[in-house]
Motif scaffolding. Structure first.
Motif, short mmCIF file in Angstrom:
data_model
loop_
_atom_site.label_atom_id
_atom_site.label_comp_id
_atom_site.label_asym_id
_atom_site.label_seq_id
_atom_site.Cartn_x
_atom_site.Cartn_y
_atom_site.Cartn_z
N PHE B 143 0.82 -1.21 0.00
CA PHE B 143 0.00 0.00 0.00
C PHE B 143 0.85 1.27 0.00
O PHE B 143 0.46 2.28 -0.54
CB PHE B 143 -0.95 0.01 1.20
N MET B 144 2.03 1.17 0.63
CA MET B 144 2.91 2.33 0.69
C MET B 144 3.30 2.81 -0.70
O MET B 144 3.60 3.97 -0.90
CB MET B 144 4.19 2.00 1.46
N ALA B 145 3.36 1.87 -1.65
CA ALA B 145 3.79 2.25 -2.99
C ALA B 145 2.63 2.74 -3.84
O ALA B 145 2.82 3.17 -4.96
CB ALA B 145 4.46 1.06 -3.68
N LEU B 146 1.42 2.64 -3.29
CA LEU B 146 0.26 3.06 -4.08
C LEU B 146 -0.16 4.47 -3.71
O LEU B 146 -0.48 4.73 -2.56
CB LEU B 146 -0.92 2.12 -3.82
#
Lengths: 329, 295, 489
Positions: B143-146
């Motif tokens: 999720f951090m990369a989204l």
């Protein structure tokens, strides 16, 4: 003169570790986004199949048969798990399918979208870094001075003005009233100015703030004071110690801001009709063009991972210390 | 030099400084005093209060936001219609009031959901460790990369501008911030000597939660929630602006800005009103946040 | 060359922080200023150097080689830095740029650096090799041990050939062996005909350096003279008090030195065949430890030798790599307590102390009067409980931590360097409070300390720990366990 010489492990090729971690993250992201897109297909009600068919064949050509064609094409008549496996298998083999709207090969169009998004993001980042870092360093030279107060004001101003409003204001001023810059278009250098500036205004304020705080803090550090009492002049202390250590902080911060940059890219592309991933994604969502949604969403997520990998490697290059992955607020 | 610069003296707290029968109170004599904010923060709070009041009372005062009257196309502001009428002859003030209410309610609901889910997940991960932590952490990494906007966009594609998908998308895009902060902070606190000492004193998990974790997390959570409300409102209006948010007849701030933009020459009040509400909320929240950060 | 300091006054607003008449410095003759924190001794050094914090003002003058400098102008000595006068920083680990290699940081101190940087680098390499750091010249600071960082900082401070070296609390955080090394370095500077001014709270360092000693208290120098004389036959009452506070000179009822270890008693903690590796070292292996009721034991050894780790293993806060630890039933229900090096970290930081103590009292159904009684007997006012841990001085907070531990009438108290952050006089007061309670309640004490004199004064038995480097075959095992260790740390 014997001291306790502590044995330390040779760092296990930090660059390789960064690449490994980011690769795992990339796989996770692709899986997540792709599964979400699959869920969209599953949730498509009948009339959406009609709508897709309408998009493809034109509204006057829609028949129950053409809607069925769409449904069959999406494989909606098989068990869900089988469809998901097929879906992911297609993705792995880079078979992204054809656009349901234009019928064009998605993979072929994706390259163009990707490169134009990357150009925009890079231009905005370079602009923001150049303006922000310089402004911040100058502001730190005189804490509480005029420039310092201007950066503070700039930061809060930029945060309160969302990118789409800022873009609108810039269009009104430079395209509509002054008529000096184009509001939309792609391919010429002048087309870059407004979109990149819209993105850079907010980011540069943040970068200025971080640079200012980092420089001020590093100036107070023991090692900068020690460098001065060693006999180094102010300019040398700045060049040899302040600059690099500020870079360490700033690069880490740029990594954190990548998400904001990419969100901005999505908005700004839609606003300026910039033919990038964000623009394509918004269009695809509007038309429920599933292959295109999947391709552009995965590409955007991968773009974040790629940019973060570059940031990680950059920060490895200038900071030899072992990394703490967790950034505590 | 005094070893404690910020300590309160016995006189201030009404405690005997020395001598006399030491009266140990079973309730702390001193409660946290409210820190008076600066004038700027006062103004910001007042502006926010006005916006909230408008969102609460506005829809009651101007209930009809959908009634079209094409003969009153782009009517200028008057006493009865303080913000005039739009290109379809609808009351702008009614639409604005409903839009503001929608934005605020959605933002509060999303932030509350994300905060609860993220905090609970973070606490469980930090406290229990093991496979739960590994699983939640892996999910949060992805999720951090989204970008949040991407998550919301994908969700809005799931359904055709339904409010619940927007709500779910917004909450889903935000939980990870709370999760990561809470997990990192709690892991630090739980591994610290203070919690170790509490364990040796056999004080139990309630004490650790109440005296160690909660006081440490609370200021950060309030700051993040303030911030989160701002970004939720922003995300919602951005979606409306690009045309894939709330479904068109429902008034929404971003949508109103898009709709008004072509008429900004003839009817500037139509564009300015939603912009003003949006920036007031954002500036107000930012000023409140700077107050939180200083404490 | 000589240096003379005239009528130095350092002030902040209207309070005077340093007030010194005249000080003379000669080549080859060390001057050491001792005193407790807050006495103004560090400010004196920084006033000479011209590195005072901006909110302080200085008056007076400094005469050097026939030139006189007005001390109120902090910029007029900048040109002397590195060439005529140099400062050895307090904590070398923080004074080295984390992103630059050791040799480079030393080289940039050379006078020739701007003109001939490769020559300066060669000189730096030679200097580091002479200090036994030839192998570490390409190392980054985070890979250096405390002692190695100290030597790199010394090389960087002296490569410019400045005859005046000012060392500000150079022994902070160093164990005995590293301190002896440091004294050796400083003497090296003296032997080269340098002037040395050392600021320290460490009387042992002052003894090792010799020369002149000045005792500072409340901004003034209360006594000065030859080190041998001042530190053995002090004239001023404050100096006497300071010397009496050294653990070796303690004369308390509980400090019966050389008494035989208590026999018998039930074993409270018994560890069998304990092994633990940490941070790349096998800290101890196949170690068996028994701690009996009423016993006083110390765990000693240089920093990094695993004292704290062994303690945590014995407390079962950390699992050993091999072996097991058994606790007697007498330790159940919170009757095993621990004191920490930094008491501020041992209390929840954001709640007032009353809440922390209230929870202990409620949980164990104690009489609140017992807390009052203990606070009174340890000389603490109840008003302290209305503060947060960060608002109480270190000495007072450590006494509060002692009270918290003693409230549960423990059978064993484990004290991990409880006074290493305190000044001598505060240390004596704190240890006296602890030992009074230990005596009164008859509980066992395990004291972790790097200070042998303190261990001798308080305990009857010592478990020494040393350092052994990790064997190659252990490294894999270490890497496997590292993940777990990081979680626990």
């Amino acid at each position: 003169m014997t001291a306790s010489i502590t044995t330390r492990r040779a760092p296990a090729a930090p660059a390789a570790r960064v690449l490994r971690q980011r690769a795992v993250q990339a796989v996770g992201v692709v899986f997540l986004v792709s599964t979400a897109c699959f869920a969209i297909v599953q949730s498509l009600p009948g009339d959406i199949a009609y709508r897709i068919a309408a998009g493809r064949y034109g509204y006057d050509q829609v028949t129950a048969a053409s809607a069925d064609t769409v449904r069959a094409e999406l494989g909606l008549d098989r068990p869900a798990w089988q469809q998901l496996l097929d879906w992911l298998g297609d993705l792995i083999s880079l078979d992204l399918g054809n656009s349901l709207v234009t019928g064009a090969d998605v993979a072929g169009e994706l390259g163009l979208y990707f490169s134009s998004s990357l150009q925009l993001a890079a231009a905005a980042l370079v602009l923001a870094l150049a303006v922000g870092a310089t402004g911040g360093a100058l502001a730190a030279a005189r804490p509480g001075g005029a420039l310092d107060r201007i950066t503070t004001f700039w930061v809060s101003g930029a945060r309160a003005l969302p990118p789409f409003l800022l873009g609108l204001v810039l269009i009104l001023v430079f395209s509509v009233h002054l008529g000096v810059l184009p509001a939309a278009g792609h391919g010429e250098a002048s087309n870059f100015v407004l979109p990149a500036a819209t993105l850079a205004v907010g980011l540069s304020g943040l970068f200025a703030r971080v640079t200012r705080d980092a420089v001020a803090q590093i100036r107070q550090s023991e090692y900068v004071r020690f460098a001065a009492t060693k006999g180094l002049g102010g300019r040398l202390v700045f060049l040899r110690h302040v600059l690099r250590n500020t870079g360490v902080t700033l690069i880490a911060y740029v990594g954190v801001q990548m998400l904001i940059l990419i969100e901005g890219v999505i908005v700004v592309e839609s606003l300026f009709a910039w033919p990038g991933l964000g623009h394509a994604l918004v269009h695809a969502i509007f038309w429920r063009d599933i292959p295109m949604i999947q391709a552009t969403a995965v590409a955007l997520a991968l773009l974040v991972v790629v940019l973060n990998t570059v940031v990680d490697l950059g920060s490895l290059a200038i900071d030899p210390r072992p990394r703490r992955r967790e950034v505590v607020l | 030099m005094a070893p404690f610069a910020t300590g309160r003296t016995g006189v201030e707290t009404g405690m005997p400084a020395q001598g006399g029968p030491p009266a140990l109170p079973l309730v702390p004599a001193v409660r946290r005093r409210l820190v008076p904010g600066t004038a700027v923060q006062g103004v910001a709070a007042a502006l926010l209060a006005v916006v909230v009041l408008f969102a609460l009372i506005g829809p009651l005062a101007w209930p009809d936001h959908a009634v079209q009257n094409l003969s009153r196309f782009l009517e200028a502001p008057s006493l009865a219609e303080p913000l005039g009428r739009d290109h379809l002859g609808r009351s702008v003030v009614a639409r604005l009031a409903h839009a503001t209410q929608l934005s605020l309610m959605m933002a509060i609901a999303c932030v509350a959901t994300a905060l609860l889910a993220g905090t609970a997940g973070g606490l469980i991960a930090a406290w229990r460790g093991g496979w739960i932590e590994t699983a939640l952490n892996g999910l949060s990494e992805a999720f951090m990369a989204l970008p949040a906007l991407l998550v919301i966009l994908i969700f809005s594609a799931l359904a055709n501008g339904d409010l619940w998908t927007l709500y779910a998308g917004l909450a889903l895009s935000q939980w990870v911030e709370y999760f990561r902060m809470v997990r990192a902070r709690s892991a630090l606190v739980l591994a610290g000597p203070a919690v170790e000492a509490a364990g040796l004193l056999r004080l139990g998990p309630v004490h650790v939660m109440r005296r160690h974790l909660w006081p440490d997390l609370r200021p950060l959570l309030t700051t993040m929630a303030t911030f989160g409300i701002g970004s939720s409102i922003l995300a919602l209006s951005t979606l409306g602006f690009v045309g894939i948010g709330v479904r068109p007849p429902t008034p929404e701030l971003g949508l109103m800005i898009t709709e008004a933009f072509p008429y900004y020459h003839e009817a500037p009040w139509m564009s300015l009103a939603p912009v003003l509400v949006l920036t007031t909320i954002l500036i107000g929240l930012l000023s409140l946040r700077s107050k939180e950060a200083r404490q | 060359m000589s240096m003379r300091l005239n009528h130095l006054v350092v002030s902040h607003a209207d309070s005077t922080l340093v007030d010194v008449a005249t000080l003379n410095f000669e080549r080859g003759r060390p001057v050491t200023i001792v005193g407790e924190s807050g006495s103004g001794k560090s400010l004196l050094a920084h006033a000479i150097m011209g590195t005072l914090p901006a909110n302080l003002t200085a008056r007076g003058s400094l005469a050097m080689d026939g030139r006189t400098f007005d001390l109120s102008d902090r910029a007029n000595r900048r040109g002397l830095w590195g060439r005529l006068m140099s400062l050895l920083p307090q904590e070398p680990a923080l004074a080295l740029d984390p992103t630059m290699r050791a040799q480079e940081q030393v080289a940039e101190g050379a006078a020739s650096f701007t003109a001939d940087s490769s020559g300066a680098r060669r000189t730096a390499g030679t200097l580091l090799a002479a200090l036994g750091l030839g192998h570490a010249s390409r190392a980054f600071p985070h890979t250096l041990s405390g002692g190695m960082a100290q030597r790199v900082a010394f090389a960087a401070a002296t490569i410019g050939g400045a005859p005046v070296l000012i060392a500000d609390e150079p022994s902070k955080g160093l164990d005995e062996r590293a301190r002896t090394e440091l004294a050796g370095l400083l003497k090296l500077h003296l032997d080269g005909g340098g002037i040395l001014l050392t600021i320290t709270h460490d009387l042992d360092l002052a003894r090792e350096l010799g020369g002149d000693v000045l005792v500072m208290k409340d901004a003034h120098i209360v006594e000065q003279g030859r080190a041998r004389q001042v530190l053995t036959e002090p004239a001023h009452p404050y100096t006497r008090r300071l010397l009496e506070a050294e653990p070796a000179n303690w004369n308390h009822a509980w400090a019966r030195r050389g008494a035989p270890p208590e026999e018998g008693g039930t074993a409270l903690v018994s560890g069998e065949g304990l092994s633990k590796a940490f941070g790349g070292q096998q800290l101890f292996s196949d170690l068996s430890v028994t701690i009996r009721a009423g016993e006083r034991v110390s765990l000693g050894g240089p920093s990094g030798s695993g004292k704290t780790t062994l303690g945590n293993v014995l407390l079962r806060l950390l699992p050993p790599d091999a072996g097991y630890v058994h606790h007697a039933d007498a330790l159940r229900g919170g009757r095993l307590q621990k004191l920490y090096q930094d008491p501020a970290l041992a209390f929840p930081a954001r709640v007032v102390l009353w809440d922390s103590f209230g929870d202990v009292i409620r949980r164990h159904r104690l009489e609140p009067a017992r807390l009052e009684e203990l606070m009174a007997s340890l000389g603490l006012t109840p008003a302290l409980l209305n503060r947060r841990p960060g608002q109480v001085s270190g000495g007072e907070l450590q006494r509060l931590a002692i009270i918290r531990a003693m409230l549960l009438e423990p059978a064993l108290v484990f004290a991990d360097e409880p006074t290493s952050r305190l000044d001598l006089i505060t240390q004596e007061l704190t240890v006296a409070c602890l030992m009074d309670q230990v005596d009164r309640q008859g509980c066992a004490l395990v004291l972790v300390t790097h200070d042998n004199a303190l261990a001798d004064a308080v305990t009857r038995r010592r478990i020494p720990l040393g350092i052994r480097d990790l064997q190659p075959q252990d490294k894999k095992a270490f890497a496997r366990r590292k993940k777990h260790a990081e979680v626990v740390m």
